[in-house]
Write an enzyme that holds these catalytic residues in place. Structure first.
Site, PDB file in Angstrom:
ATOM      1  N   ASN A   9      45.147  35.658  37.242  1.00 42.97           N
ATOM      2  CA  ASN A   9      44.210  36.732  37.587  1.00 42.97           C
ATOM      3  C   ASN A   9      43.254  36.878  36.405  1.00 42.97           C
ATOM      4  O   ASN A   9      43.652  37.385  35.356  1.00 42.97           O
ATOM      5  CB  ASN A   9      44.996  38.028  37.838  1.00 42.97           C
ATOM      6  CG  ASN A   9      44.073  39.213  38.054  1.00 42.97           C
ATOM      7  OD1 ASN A   9      42.855  39.057  38.162  1.00 42.97           O
ATOM      8  ND2 ASN A   9      44.648  40.412  38.113  1.00 42.97           N
ATOM      9  N   LYS A  11      40.720  38.691  36.133  1.00 47.50           N
ATOM     10  CA  LYS A  11      40.165  40.057  36.004  1.00 47.50           C
ATOM     11  C   LYS A  11      38.648  39.966  35.791  1.00 47.50           C
ATOM     12  O   LYS A  11      38.011  39.084  36.355  1.00 47.50           O
ATOM     13  CB  LYS A  11      40.895  40.819  34.896  1.00 47.50           C
ATOM     14  CG  LYS A  11      42.410  40.787  35.108  1.00 47.50           C
ATOM     15  CD  LYS A  11      43.180  41.763  34.301  1.00 47.50           C
ATOM     16  CE  LYS A  11      44.670  41.639  34.642  1.00 47.50           C
ATOM     17  NZ  LYS A  11      45.516  42.590  33.935  1.00 47.50           N
ATOM     18  N   HIS A  95      46.132  45.602  43.271  1.00 40.80           N
ATOM     19  CA  HIS A  95      46.486  45.492  41.850  1.00 40.80           C
ATOM     20  C   HIS A  95      46.492  46.895  41.228  1.00 40.80           C
ATOM     21  O   HIS A  95      45.703  47.753  41.617  1.00 40.80           O
ATOM     22  CB  HIS A  95      45.458  44.591  41.125  1.00 40.80           C
ATOM     23  CG  HIS A  95      45.893  44.226  39.740  1.00 40.80           C
ATOM     24  ND1 HIS A  95      45.732  45.088  38.681  1.00 40.80           N
ATOM     25  CD2 HIS A  95      46.505  43.124  39.245  1.00 40.80           C
ATOM     26  CE1 HIS A  95      46.236  44.514  37.589  1.00 40.80           C
ATOM     27  NE2 HIS A  95      46.708  43.320  37.910  1.00 40.80           N
ATOM     28  N   GLU A  97      45.333  47.982  38.586  1.00 41.20           N
ATOM     29  CA  GLU A  97      44.031  48.408  38.045  1.00 41.20           C
ATOM     30  C   GLU A  97      43.136  48.919  39.168  1.00 41.20           C
ATOM     31  O   GLU A  97      42.330  49.835  38.962  1.00 41.20           O
ATOM     32  CB  GLU A  97      43.383  47.247  37.271  1.00 41.20           C
ATOM     33  CG  GLU A  97      44.082  47.046  35.924  1.00 41.20           C
ATOM     34  CD  GLU A  97      44.091  45.609  35.405  1.00 41.20           C
ATOM     35  OE1 GLU A  97      43.315  44.777  35.907  1.00 41.20           O
ATOM     36  OE2 GLU A  97      44.897  45.336  34.489  1.00 41.20           O
ATOM     37  N   GLU A 167      54.486  44.036  39.373  1.00 40.89           N
ATOM     38  CA  GLU A 167      53.823  44.149  38.074  1.00 40.89           C
ATOM     39  C   GLU A 167      54.019  45.565  37.536  1.00 40.89           C
ATOM     40  O   GLU A 167      53.273  46.478  37.904  1.00 40.89           O
ATOM     41  CB  GLU A 167      52.323  43.887  38.221  1.00 40.89           C
ATOM     42  CG  GLU A 167      51.982  42.509  38.733  1.00 40.89           C
ATOM     43  CD  GLU A 167      50.578  42.085  38.300  1.00 40.89           C
ATOM     44  OE1 GLU A 167      50.484  41.029  37.670  1.00 40.89           O
ATOM     45  OE2 GLU A 167      49.606  42.813  38.561  1.00 40.89           O
ATOM     46  N   GLY A 173      49.062  43.829  30.096  1.00 39.88           N
ATOM     47  CA  GLY A 173      48.115  43.808  28.984  1.00 39.88           C
ATOM     48  C   GLY A 173      48.626  44.513  27.739  1.00 39.88           C
ATOM     49  O   GLY A 173      47.882  44.758  26.794  1.00 39.88           O
ATOM     50  N   SER A 213      52.264  40.694  30.972  1.00 38.68           N
ATOM     51  CA  SER A 213      52.458  40.049  29.672  1.00 38.68           C
ATOM     52  C   SER A 213      53.310  38.774  29.726  1.00 38.68           C
ATOM     53  O   SER A 213      54.111  38.518  28.827  1.00 38.68           O
ATOM     54  CB  SER A 213      53.046  41.042  28.662  1.00 38.68           C
ATOM     55  OG  SER A 213      52.155  42.119  28.452  1.00 38.68           O
TER      56      SER A 213
END
Ligand code: 13P
Length: 257
Positions: A9, A11, A95, A97, A167, A173, A213
């Protein structure tokens, strides 16, 4: 045995020139990986060029989001049919985010999932708890609600090759990976839930990816877990070396199974 998927991904990184360069390097380095499905999910602006590059390649192309309508006055949105037209086979949906910064809910995830499967795109539906929720022992409830609501109204035939990505938000991150045991525990929970909602054979066939991560250093231990069927990789997918390293590690783990 489920075939693993390693998906990158990207991003909001990589303009079109950088994206083509990265995709080319991955293509060159991973050409002989025949026991892992490789998928890259660049930003929308890169999809068309990379789609052309990947024609005839075993590397799959995915988008990071899609809207549920086919077309219309929806400024800034991109439909599943449009993604299909530039060569996408996959789309990431829900996702954290998107949920956290752009107000996506289990309801919007459900509608997007419908658009994806109706257009023969394989959805990668993301679920996962925040740190606060984990510390309050709410992980099972949160994940259960996200999966159940996301899949509401779908039967097995509709879901086809659908992929789920677990996730944990606190691991994205942050450099703080879930331990292989923590990840495996939630993956089992998700598989049990799929068994409860659908059937045993369907649950056994579904691929559940871990994201948060994942790096070359920790990929091996994660991929050894029985219910972890690959990874959704953020930061480490932005460099060909680290992404290909994760693919090769996964390939070795599965060769040994
Ligand atoms: P990182 O690998 O950068 O933690 O990101 C994970 C992720 O969000 C993949 O979708």
């Amino acid at each position: 045995m489920r075939r693993p998927i390693i998906a990158g991904n990207w991003k909001m990184y990589k303009d079109v020139n950088e994206a083509v360069e990265l995709a080319n390097s991955i293509k060159r380095a991973a050409f002989d990986m025949d026991n892992v499905d490789i998928v890259i999910c660049p930003p929308f602006t890169d999809l068309s060029d990379i789609g052309e590059m990947l024609v005839e390649s075993a590397i799959g192309l995915g988008a990071q989001n899609c809207f549920w309508e086919k077309e219309g006055a929806f400024t800034g949105e991109v439909s599943a049919t449009m993604l299909k037209s530039v060569g996408c086979q996959y789309v990431i949906i829900g996702h954290s985010e998107r949920r956290g910064y752009f107000g996506e809910t289990d309801g919007t995830v459900n509608r997007k999932l419908r658009a994806a499967v109706d257009n023969d795109l394989i959805p990668i539906m993301c679920v996962g708890e925040t740190l606060e929720e984990r510390e309050a022992d709410k992980t099972p409830d949160v994940v259960r609600t996200q999966v159940t609501q996301g899949l509401k109204g779908f039967d097995e035939d509709h879901l086809g090759q659908m992929v789920i990505a677990y996730e944990p938000v606190w691991a994205i991150g942050t450099g703080r990976t879930a331990t292989p045991e923590q990840a495996q525990e939630v993956h089992v929970m998700i598989r049990d839930l799929i068994r409860e909602l659908y059937s045993g054979s369907f649950a056994e066939s579904k691929r559940i990816l871990y994201g948060g991560s994942v790096k070359p250093e920790n990929a091996g231990e994660l991929m050894k877990q029985e219910d972890i069927d690959g990874g959704l990789i953020g930061g480490a997918s932005l460099k060909a070396d680290s992404f290909v390293d994760i693919i090769k590690t996964t390939s070795r783990v599965y060769e040994g199974r």
